[in-house]
Design an enzyme around this catalytic site. Sequence first.
Site, PDB file in Angstrom:
ATOM      1  CG  ASP A  14    -103.169  30.499  38.609  1.00 56.07           C
ATOM      2  OD1 ASP A  14    -104.300  30.917  38.898  1.00 56.07           O
ATOM      3  OD2 ASP A  14    -102.150  31.209  38.653  1.00 56.07           O
TER       4      ASP A  14
ATOM      5  CG  ASP B 274    -108.429  35.950  40.027  1.00 60.99           C
ATOM      6  OD1 ASP B 274    -108.839  36.721  40.912  1.00 60.99           O
ATOM      7  OD2 ASP B 274    -107.786  36.343  39.047  1.00 60.99           O
TER       8      ASP B 274
HETATM    9  N1  GLY Z   1    -106.438  35.025  37.206  1.00 63.08           N
HETATM   10  C1  GLY Z   1    -105.745  36.170  36.742  1.00 63.08           C
HETATM   11  C2  GLY Z   1    -106.613  37.123  36.012  1.00 63.08           C
HETATM   12  O1  GLY Z   1    -107.800  36.975  35.913  1.00 63.08           O
HETATM   13  O2  GLY Z   1    -106.043  38.082  35.504  1.00 63.08           O
END
Ligand code: GLY
Length: 400
Positions: A118, A177
């Site tokens: 992330d 994501d």
């Molecule tokens: N990246 C984690 C979510 O969208 O919950």
Amino acid sequence: MKFKFVLLSFFILMNTISFSQSTTRDRKMSQLITENYALANSQYLYMMKQVPSDRMPQSFDEKTNKLLTREITWWCTGFYPGTLLFIYEQTKDENIKSEALRTLKVIEPNQTYTENHDLGFMMYNSFGNAYRLFKDEKYKQIIFRSAESLSTRYRPNMKSIQSWNKNQYFNCPVIIDNLMNLEMMNWVSQNGGDAKYQQIAITHTNTSMKEFYRPDYSSFHVVDFDEKTGKVLKKTTHQGAANTSAWSRGQAWGLYGFITMYRGTKNMVYLTHAKNIAKFYLNHPNLPADKIPYWDFDAGQQPLAKRDASAAAITASALMELAQYAKGAEKENYINSAVTMMESLSNDTYRAKPGENGGFILKHSVGALPLNSEVDVPLIYADYYFLEALKRYKDWYLNK
Ligand code: GLY
């Protein structure tokens, strides 16, 4: 001669209609942008008084009337400084700016964090915006260091960046994501950093296009790999309604991700893919008229299923950019769809009144419904992408 005259009159009429439609839209949007940023300013001035010195806002618990916060390595900690910077950019409120600068310092140690994928969310939405506004070389170096940290999670055999660490559910998982962390990789390579970061971003994107997308351009949430052989073990979900469903925020991440990859590479394949994702999303029979999706397009129990304001905010911002790469009716469709999303998010159903909602702007987002986590609550990133979408309209379309 007569035919030419008719054709010319028709052309003038169509231009006049389209001009007056866009001026009406501009008037409406100008008002929405001003009122939302004024609200954002007062809400975040209120919120910042409750933020502990070493943690970042996550959500708000209505029952206890408490702001919920998280430790700095949580995936969303870049959104608070990023949101404050969007607000400061529009309002020039010095209290907002000093809170943004304070919190940038708090999350700075994340530049060497390597335990998740992330880094883009954490370090580019925060320091990327700070560098864009203040051009401080120190911020650039932090972004460069963050790209290096993210690159340690690249797994050559899988041709992908590993998202989460091995756990009880997955061997070597990649989630859709992850595409959102690639904007930082492109940026670093294009701003004096090593070319390897963009190469990783391109390779990851190509693998994601092949492994995550179904023939209808909806996407899986998680693809689990064997790290040694690069073989796909399973295609599944963690936060969606079913392995085969279209988890709404995942569709939004994918759309946004392919658009930024097109911006970073000018590869038309990515643009075509993004347009196909947009088609799936905007034409989906389960997308409600106000264009705020259910938390999963296949959630079942519509119209009672929970909506996800965060997916709408991300999609609105993505469509603002996609419209930059389209013409005529297609461009208008992207802009008008995003405007509907921004208008819906600005009505009393989704938008908090001053002093409500723990200081967050938007209500009704869903984090992970199957895990009973963050269901129907404000979420920091919904505010971030909502403000970004409004800013993009102002920068790119207002009075243009
Ligand atoms: N990246 C984690 C979510 O969208 O919950």
